[in-house]
Design a protein around this motif. Sequence first.
Motif, PDB file in Angstrom:
ATOM      1  N   VAL A  54       0.863  -1.175   0.000  1.00 10.80           N
ATOM      2  CA  VAL A  54       0.000   0.000   0.000  1.00 10.80           C
ATOM      3  C   VAL A  54       0.903   1.230   0.000  1.00 10.80           C
ATOM      4  O   VAL A  54       1.686   1.425   0.938  1.00 10.80           O
ATOM      5  N   ILE A  55       0.814   2.037  -1.040  1.00 10.61           N
ATOM      6  CA  ILE A  55       1.657   3.223  -1.171  1.00 10.61           C
ATOM      7  C   ILE A  55       0.786   4.445  -0.927  1.00 10.61           C
ATOM      8  O   ILE A  55      -0.146   4.730  -1.673  1.00 10.61           O
ATOM      9  N   ASP A  56       1.096   5.159   0.136  1.00 10.65           N
ATOM     10  CA  ASP A  56       0.285   6.279   0.621  1.00 10.65           C
ATOM     11  C   ASP A  56       1.167   7.525   0.667  1.00 10.65           C
ATOM     12  O   ASP A  56       2.106   7.596   1.460  1.00 10.65           O
ATOM     13  N   TYR A  57       0.868   8.527  -0.195  1.00 12.84           N
ATOM     14  CA  TYR A  57       1.749   9.695  -0.277  1.00 12.84           C
ATOM     15  C   TYR A  57       0.950  10.946  -0.628  1.00 12.84           C
ATOM     16  O   TYR A  57       0.119  10.934  -1.541  1.00 12.84           O
ATOM     17  N   HIS A  58       1.240  12.040   0.081  1.00 13.46           N
ATOM     18  CA  HIS A  58       0.617  13.322  -0.260  1.00 13.46           C
ATOM     19  C   HIS A  58       1.595  14.476  -0.032  1.00 13.46           C
ATOM     20  O   HIS A  58       1.211  15.588   0.307  1.00 13.46           O
ATOM     21  N   GLY A  59       2.884  14.186  -0.247  1.00 20.97           N
ATOM     22  CA  GLY A  59       3.900  15.233  -0.148  1.00 20.97           C
ATOM     23  C   GLY A  59       4.015  16.002  -1.449  1.00 20.97           C
ATOM     24  O   GLY A  59       3.072  16.082  -2.242  1.00 20.97           O
ATOM     25  N   GLU A  60       5.182  16.577  -1.695  1.00 24.79           N
ATOM     26  CA  GLU A  60       5.377  17.414  -2.873  1.00 24.79           C
ATOM     27  C   GLU A  60       5.180  16.623  -4.171  1.00 24.79           C
ATOM     28  O   GLU A  60       5.573  15.459  -4.275  1.00 24.79           O
ATOM     29  N   PHE A  61       4.595  17.288  -5.150  1.00 24.97           N
ATOM     30  CA  PHE A  61       4.332  16.683  -6.452  1.00 24.97           C
ATOM     31  C   PHE A  61       5.622  16.213  -7.110  1.00 24.97           C
ATOM     32  O   PHE A  61       5.679  15.131  -7.712  1.00 24.97           O
ATOM     33  N   ASP A  62       6.667  17.018  -6.972  1.00 25.34           N
ATOM     34  CA  ASP A  62       7.958  16.679  -7.557  1.00 25.34           C
ATOM     35  C   ASP A  62       8.474  15.346  -7.030  1.00 25.34           C
ATOM     36  O   ASP A  62       8.922  14.480  -7.793  1.00 25.34           O
ATOM     37  N   GLN A  63       8.403  15.134  -5.717  1.00 27.34           N
ATOM     38  CA  GLN A  63       8.862  13.878  -5.130  1.00 27.34           C
ATOM     39  C   GLN A  63       7.990  12.706  -5.563  1.00 27.34           C
ATOM     40  O   GLN A  63       8.492  11.596  -5.775  1.00 27.34           O
ATOM     41  N   THR A  84      -2.915   2.198  -3.978  1.00 26.07           N
ATOM     42  CA  THR A  84      -2.210   3.475  -3.977  1.00 26.07           C
ATOM     43  C   THR A  84      -3.140   4.552  -3.442  1.00 26.07           C
ATOM     44  O   THR A  84      -4.342   4.541  -3.723  1.00 26.07           O
ATOM     45  N   ILE A  85      -2.567   5.478  -2.675  1.00 25.77           N
ATOM     46  CA  ILE A  85      -3.333   6.559  -2.064  1.00 25.77           C
ATOM     47  C   ILE A  85      -2.589   7.860  -2.318  1.00 25.77           C
ATOM     48  O   ILE A  85      -1.398   7.970  -2.020  1.00 25.77           O
ATOM     49  N   SER A  86      -3.285   8.849  -2.852  1.00 23.23           N
ATOM     50  CA  SER A  86      -2.639  10.126  -3.143  1.00 23.23           C
ATOM     51  C   SER A  86      -3.670  11.249  -3.066  1.00 23.23           C
ATOM     52  O   SER A  86      -4.674  11.130  -2.369  1.00 23.23           O
ATOM     53  N   CYS A  87      -3.418  12.318  -3.844  1.00 28.04           N
ATOM     54  CA  CYS A  87      -4.243  13.519  -3.777  1.00 28.04           C
ATOM     55  C   CYS A  87      -5.327  13.531  -4.853  1.00 28.04           C
ATOM     56  O   CYS A  87      -5.363  12.690  -5.739  1.00 28.04           O
ATOM     57  N   THR A  88      -6.180  14.533  -4.768  1.00 28.91           N
ATOM     58  CA  THR A  88      -7.225  14.743  -5.763  1.00 28.91           C
ATOM     59  C   THR A  88      -6.627  14.833  -7.160  1.00 28.91           C
ATOM     60  O   THR A  88      -5.563  15.420  -7.361  1.00 28.91           O
ATOM     61  N   ASN A  89      -7.306  14.241  -8.127  1.00 29.26           N
ATOM     62  CA  ASN A  89      -6.921  14.299  -9.540  1.00 29.26           C
ATOM     63  C   ASN A  89      -5.572  13.638  -9.830  1.00 29.26           C
ATOM     64  O   ASN A  89      -4.780  14.114 -10.642  1.00 29.26           O
ATOM     65  N   THR A  90      -5.302  12.529  -9.170  1.00 30.92           N
ATOM     66  CA  THR A  90      -4.077  11.769  -9.446  1.00 30.92           C
ATOM     67  C   THR A  90      -4.356  10.389 -10.027  1.00 30.92           C
ATOM     68  O   THR A  90      -3.421   9.649 -10.321  1.00 30.92           O
ATOM     69  N   ARG A  91      -5.621  10.060 -10.200  1.00 33.92           N
ATOM     70  CA  ARG A  91      -5.953   8.719 -10.695  1.00 33.92           C
ATOM     71  C   ARG A  91      -5.272   8.434 -12.027  1.00 33.92           C
ATOM     72  O   ARG A  91      -4.827   7.308 -12.291  1.00 33.92           O
ATOM     73  N   GLU A 102      -8.108   8.758  -4.066  1.00 30.59           N
ATOM     74  CA  GLU A 102      -7.738  10.174  -4.027  1.00 30.59           C
ATOM     75  C   GLU A 102      -8.197  10.744  -2.682  1.00 30.59           C
ATOM     76  O   GLU A 102      -9.216  11.417  -2.583  1.00 30.59           O
ATOM     77  N   THR A 103      -7.426  10.482  -1.664  1.00 30.78           N
ATOM     78  CA  THR A 103      -7.827  10.776  -0.285  1.00 30.78           C
ATOM     79  C   THR A 103      -7.561  12.212   0.129  1.00 30.78           C
ATOM     80  O   THR A 103      -8.354  12.816   0.860  1.00 30.78           O
ATOM     81  N   TYR A 104      -6.477  12.794  -0.348  1.00 25.68           N
ATOM     82  CA  TYR A 104      -6.024  14.087   0.162  1.00 25.68           C
ATOM     83  C   TYR A 104      -6.404  15.222  -0.788  1.00 25.68           C
ATOM     84  O   TYR A 104      -6.269  15.099  -2.007  1.00 25.68           O
ATOM     85  N   GLU A 105      -6.846  16.328  -0.211  1.00 30.39           N
ATOM     86  CA  GLU A 105      -7.231  17.495  -1.000  1.00 30.39           C
ATOM     87  C   GLU A 105      -6.114  18.530  -1.106  1.00 30.39           C
ATOM     88  O   GLU A 105      -6.207  19.466  -1.889  1.00 30.39           O
ATOM     89  N   LYS A 106      -5.072  18.367  -0.317  1.00 29.70           N
ATOM     90  CA  LYS A 106      -3.959  19.302  -0.347  1.00 29.70           C
ATOM     91  C   LYS A 106      -2.655  18.568  -0.082  1.00 29.70           C
ATOM     92  O   LYS A 106      -2.616  17.622   0.706  1.00 29.70           O
ATOM     93  N   SER A 196      -4.132  27.901  -9.824  1.00 29.29           N
ATOM     94  CA  SER A 196      -4.324  27.232  -8.540  1.00 29.29           C
ATOM     95  C   SER A 196      -5.607  26.430  -8.492  1.00 29.29           C
ATOM     96  O   SER A 196      -5.722  25.474  -7.726  1.00 29.29           O
ATOM     97  N   SER A 197      -6.582  26.781  -9.328  1.00 28.80           N
ATOM     98  CA  SER A 197      -7.856  26.057  -9.358  1.00 28.80           C
ATOM     99  C   SER A 197      -7.772  24.751 -10.142  1.00 28.80           C
ATOM    100  O   SER A 197      -8.697  23.945 -10.106  1.00 28.80           O
ATOM    101  N   GLN A 198      -6.647  24.543 -10.820  1.00 29.73           N
ATOM    102  CA  GLN A 198      -6.536  23.382 -11.711  1.00 29.73           C
ATOM    103  C   GLN A 198      -5.653  22.271 -11.161  1.00 29.73           C
ATOM    104  O   GLN A 198      -5.669  21.157 -11.688  1.00 29.73           O
ATOM    105  N   ILE A 199      -4.870  22.546 -10.135  1.00 29.82           N
ATOM    106  CA  ILE A 199      -3.985  21.536  -9.561  1.00 29.82           C
ATOM    107  C   ILE A 199      -4.092  21.580  -8.039  1.00 29.82           C
ATOM    108  O   ILE A 199      -4.591  22.548  -7.468  1.00 29.82           O
ATOM    109  N   VAL A 200      -3.590  20.523  -7.397  1.00 29.00           N
ATOM    110  CA  VAL A 200      -3.550  20.473  -5.940  1.00 29.00           C
ATOM    111  C   VAL A 200      -2.282  21.168  -5.467  1.00 29.00           C
ATOM    112  O   VAL A 200      -1.173  20.803  -5.864  1.00 29.00           O
ATOM    113  N   LEU A 201      -2.428  22.172  -4.610  1.00 29.64           N
ATOM    114  CA  LEU A 201      -1.301  22.983  -4.183  1.00 29.64           C
ATOM    115  C   LEU A 201      -0.565  22.363  -3.003  1.00 29.64           C
ATOM    116  O   LEU A 201      -1.122  21.573  -2.251  1.00 29.64           O
ATOM    117  N   ASP A 202       0.714  22.752  -2.860  1.00 28.88           N
ATOM    118  CA  ASP A 202       1.447  22.421  -1.638  1.00 28.88           C
ATOM    119  C   ASP A 202       1.769  23.735  -0.931  1.00 28.88           C
ATOM    120  O   ASP A 202       0.879  24.472  -0.568  1.00 28.88           O
TER     121      ASP A 202
END
Length: 317
Positions: A54-63, A84-91, A102-106, A196-202
């Motif tokens: 199970v890979i669960d990540y919501h850090g920086e997009f670059d990483q 796999t678990i990540s942010c909104t719009n990562t499917r 897509e568990t995380y909103e930010k 900012s409305s089109q991607i998940v921000l960090d």
Amino acid sequence: MQQLMLKFLYVVALLRYPGIRRDLRYFIRDNYYARLNQIRFLWADYFVKKPYKVIDYHGEFDQELRYVLPFAYWHHLNGTLKKTISCTNTREFYFFSENHSETYEKRVWQAGYGYYEVPNMTHSPTFSYTKFAQVPFKRHYKNDLFTYGKPILVIANKYNIEWDKPPINFLGIPELDRIISSYKQKYQIIYNRPLSSQIVLDNSEIMDLNEHDWIRKQHPEVILMHDLHEQYRAKVNNFNHLQLLVYANTDWFISMHGGTAALASYFGGTNLILSHPGGGMEHHFNEYATIFPALSGAKILHAKNTNEVFRYLNEHY
């Protein structure tokens, strides 16, 4: 035990890289520990080989692009990926995962620190490619929707706060004007700077460069990714999906330091990256010659200033 091991590995980093800055050794130490941590999964990964990871990540997009996605895809190919678990719009990034949430909103940039579940988890002079597989975005998302009479040149720009400072790595309107004027006859230029409305921000606040209306007026031949998003809303799932579809049909990129550069490095071809010294750690560890080309086999041209951008454009584009 973990703290003792981290202290020991810091000494190893000191002995192996005695000339490197003291603070940079912590990155090397953490990568050593992340690789050693994989010993725990030796039996499950190479002998049992059943879905468990199970890979669960919501850090920086670059990483996520540089380290997490190739690790997840390796587990998919290995038959050991469970979820796999990540942010909104990562499917769409995890198209290969049969169970993606897509568990995380930010995004939280601190989430990447102390995250030792991935063999490569931060900056380093060397990387492990043992559990690293190139994610075939280009093959999977190649399409007949975004094709033109000329080859596509994507300008993937950004304009946001970097390291709590004003924007550093970006192309301003004068530079954009020079590039577009010089290359719009040869390429179908597609300009991409997400809002900012089109991607998940960090932690990087997006600022206004006021270039979109200027491009529409001064260079109407240029296609704006914003306009494509509006035009094809019924055919794309989200802005990330659109980027993948457009980039999959592209062999020529100009991109900026960070996640913008990492994403453009996933599609082969040539990626000219503007990354000024003095900010990111990629310079200290020569990562534009290691992990970036490893993402897809792309040819990476690292420009340290705008003068080098134009020199590389003249030589390679």
